[in-house]
Every structure is written in structure tokens, then in C-alpha cells.
Design a protein around this motif. Structure first.
Motif: not given
Lengths: 194, 194
Positions: A190-193, B88-92, B157-161, B180-187
Motif C-alpha cells: 500500500x505504501x508504494x501503491x 502530526x505524529x509523523x511530522x513531529x 512498522x511506522x516507527x521503524x520506518x 523528506x517529511x512530505x514523502x514519508x507522510x505520503x508513505x
DNA sequence: GTTTTATTAGAACATATGTTCAGTTAATCT
DNA sequence: AGATTAACTGAACATATGTTCTAATAAAAC
């Protein structure tokens, strides 16, 4: 006393590597002494130097063997189906790493204890492995099946996520490895979909 | 010689912690001696014991301070919008960790050098942070906006990523932290999406 | 200005470190 | 059986380790 009954380099050699692996993984390279390794093998510290030129090489050889095993075990496949390639990579990574927690731990944690030359060699091997995933992601983008704005970043993100399994997964826990594999594959897909 | 001109605990104290942090991050706790830390501070080794009861406490205090900062900085918000909470969690997480690479590195790598009691305390703090994300994911599942079969696993999984960003991100590199923040938030968003 | 307190130097302690080496015994070869 | 090689012991080397302690000097309090 000197040479002991039953002593043989084909037996002692692997035992030295096994003991070093387990001790390095548990306490860290710098915190483990040659005498500790020797005690685990059942030998005096001096005897270890029949099997390694020094402590540093012991660490380096363990890391290199691990990464070469990794590259050999993951035969890169025909790239015509990126989705199948990604699923295979995901499941392979989880399985391979789950079978070798100590090796994985060392390969990630003890990089800073390598000499510069040894570090460069290990990093090159790791990079070859990461390139396998990056190639799959790029192929998927070109084929229009993945939506990945930056394949390099996505590669790092996916690998970090997958390797993270080793920090918590224990055989006989709440979930089987097959279940874990399925959950992670769903998230990766899903993350790359699109 | 004895007390030196300008010596002051409010100056030396922080310098001891700063030097220990940098050295532990670079070479690892076990590979750093009290004399190395002292040299960095510009003091003799014995003087360090005015600022820490022992080497172990130096490590422990750095870790605990880091995790307490983390928990204090991430004020958990009103849980009515799981998607906003996850963003918010992701970007923080990415921002906070990018600002403190040394602290993050130590908090992950030096756990095995903690005494059992200290380890338990650090693990409890980390667990409190992970629970924040797990709560968001569970709320999203109940609200029908996330498809996550196992919130605990998804949390890991999310925290490791996200934490993986620290292994490669360097200020002034190809991408800004905002990108980087934007790319990771999308994923992240896609990985838990319906 | 004198006394008290805070902060440090410098030496010391017991122990641990990676590595080398001469001597000794077991396994192997002839 | 005797000679050769492989594997190991045990001691030694120089140096490093975390920590404690007394004495000395600077800063603060009076």
C-alpha cells in the motif's frame, strides 16, 4: 599443558566465530574481551590468534560473511513484474533476517567499530543489497504500478520498516512469522501503491 | 594545582554531558573511557565524579533526558481526528529526531549497556511514546479511516520506518527536511489507508 | 579580610586489555 | 616407530580501565 586431546582447527575455528558472534551481539564488540571469547570456546586467549589475526578481523569477517550470504540468498529475479519482485523482496527480507538475529544486530550496530577500509567494504555490500530494492521500485514506477516520488528514499523507508521486525519479533510469540510477513507485505504494497 | 580559574559546576556539568553524548554517539559507550570524556571537557578524570556517580549513570541520564524531552515535546492531542493525529505524529517524529541525531543514536544503540533496572525504566518511557501512536491507529480503525489488521505491529512498522530517516538524512543534502517529511507522510498515510 | 565551601589536580589502586611467544603435547605423515 | 606438523598452554608485556582519595586552590559567604 599444550595441545589438548581432540583439538582440531575445523572444530575450534567455527566455535570461535560462533562464540564471537553471540557475545558481540549480546554485549557489543567493544565490551567483549578476547578472554571472554576464549572462555566460551574452552581455550586460552592466545589460541584465538590461530584463527584470526586480531579482534577487528573477527568482527569484520562476521559482517562480511553475513552480507555475502544475504546477497547470495536473494537471487535477483527477472524484472518484468515489479509487484511480484517487491513481494518476493519483502518476504525474503523478513525471513532471512528473522533466521539470523545476531548477525543482523551486529551488522547494524557495530559499523563504527570497523576500520575505515573495512567499513567501506561492508557499506559497499549493503549498498548492493539496497540497490536490488531500488531497481524494483524504479521498474514499478516506469511500468506505472508504483507511485513513488523518490525511489532512493522509498528504498530506505521500506528497508528500515522491514528490518525493524527484528527488534520485537520472537519465535513463539503472539504472531507467527507467516502472519507478520503478510501484515508487512500489505503495508509495503500500500505504501508504494498508486 | 587544584581548583582552576573560572571553574563552575553550572559550566562544567553541562560540558560533561555534552562531551559524553558526542563521544558515546561516535564511538559507543563501551569504547569511550572516562579519561577521554575528561580530556574533551578539559579536566582530569577524577573531576567527572562531581557530576556523575559513575559512567553508567552518565549514559542512563542522557537516555532518560532524551526520552522525557520526547514525551514532553509531543503533546498528545484531541483524538477526534485520527488522520490529523497521524500526520502530526509523523511530522513531529521526523523533525524531533532530525534535531537530535546523537541522542537518538544512543537511545537505540546503547540499551544493552544499561543495568537491568535502568533498562526497564528506559523501556517504559519508550513504550509510553509508542503507545501514543498505537492509540491514534486504534482510533482510526474504529472510525473506519484506517485499515490496520494489527495496530501494535503497525505501530512498530511506522516507527521503524520514521526513525530510519536518521540513518541517512544529512542537513544540506539532496532533499530538505520538509521534502523528506512530505514523502514519508505520503508513505505512512498510504500504508494504513483503507 | 577572614572563614567556609566548591571545584579541581594528581597520584594511587586493583584489575583488565589485546597481543606475542617459547615451550609442550596431540595428531598426522613417512 | 620415529619425525614432523598442528594446536594449544601459560606466562609475559606494555598499557588502559573505572573509581577513590588527599591536598590544594578559587569562589562565595560572612
Amino acid at each position: 599443558m599444550a595441545r589438548t586431546a581432540g583439538s582440531h582447527s575445523e572444530i575450534t575455528g567455527p566455535r570461535v566465530r560462533t562464540a564471537a558472534l553471540a557475545l558481540f551481539a549480546q554485549h557489543g564488540y567493544a565490551a567483549v574481551s578476547m578472554r571472554q571469547i576464549a572462555r566460551e570456546v574452552g581455550v586460552q586467549a592466545g589460541a584465538l590468534y590461530n584463527y584470526t589475526p586480531d579482534k577487528q578481523s573477527l568482527l569484520f569477517d562476521l559482517m562480511r560473511a553475513h552480507l555475502e550470504d544475504l546477497l547470495a540468498a536473494h537471487a535477483p529475479r527477472d524484472g518484468s513484474d515489479p509487484m511480484a519482485g517487491l513481494e518476493h523482496f519483502t518476504r525474503f527480507h523478513i525471513q532471512f533476517h528473522a533466521e539470523r538475529p545476531d548477525e543482523v544486530f551486529i551488522a547494524y550496530m557495530e559499523l563504527r567499530n570497523l576500520s575505515p577500509e573495512n567499513f567501506a567494504e561492508i557499506e559497499a555490500l549493503r549498498r548492493r543489497y539496497e540497490d536490488r530494492l531500488e531497481t524494483i521500485l524504479r521498474a514499478g514506477v516506469e511500468a506505472g504500478v508504483f507511485a513513488v516520488p523518490d525511489p532512493k528514499i522509498a528504498t530506505m523507508a521500506v528497508i528500515a520498516m522491514l528490518t525493524g521486525v527484528n527488534t520485537w519479533f520472537r519465535e513463539g510469540g503472539r504472531l507467527s512469522l507467516a502472519e507478520v510477513e503478510q501484515i508487512y507485505w500489505d503495508m509495503v504494497r500500500k505504501s508504494v501503491a498508486i
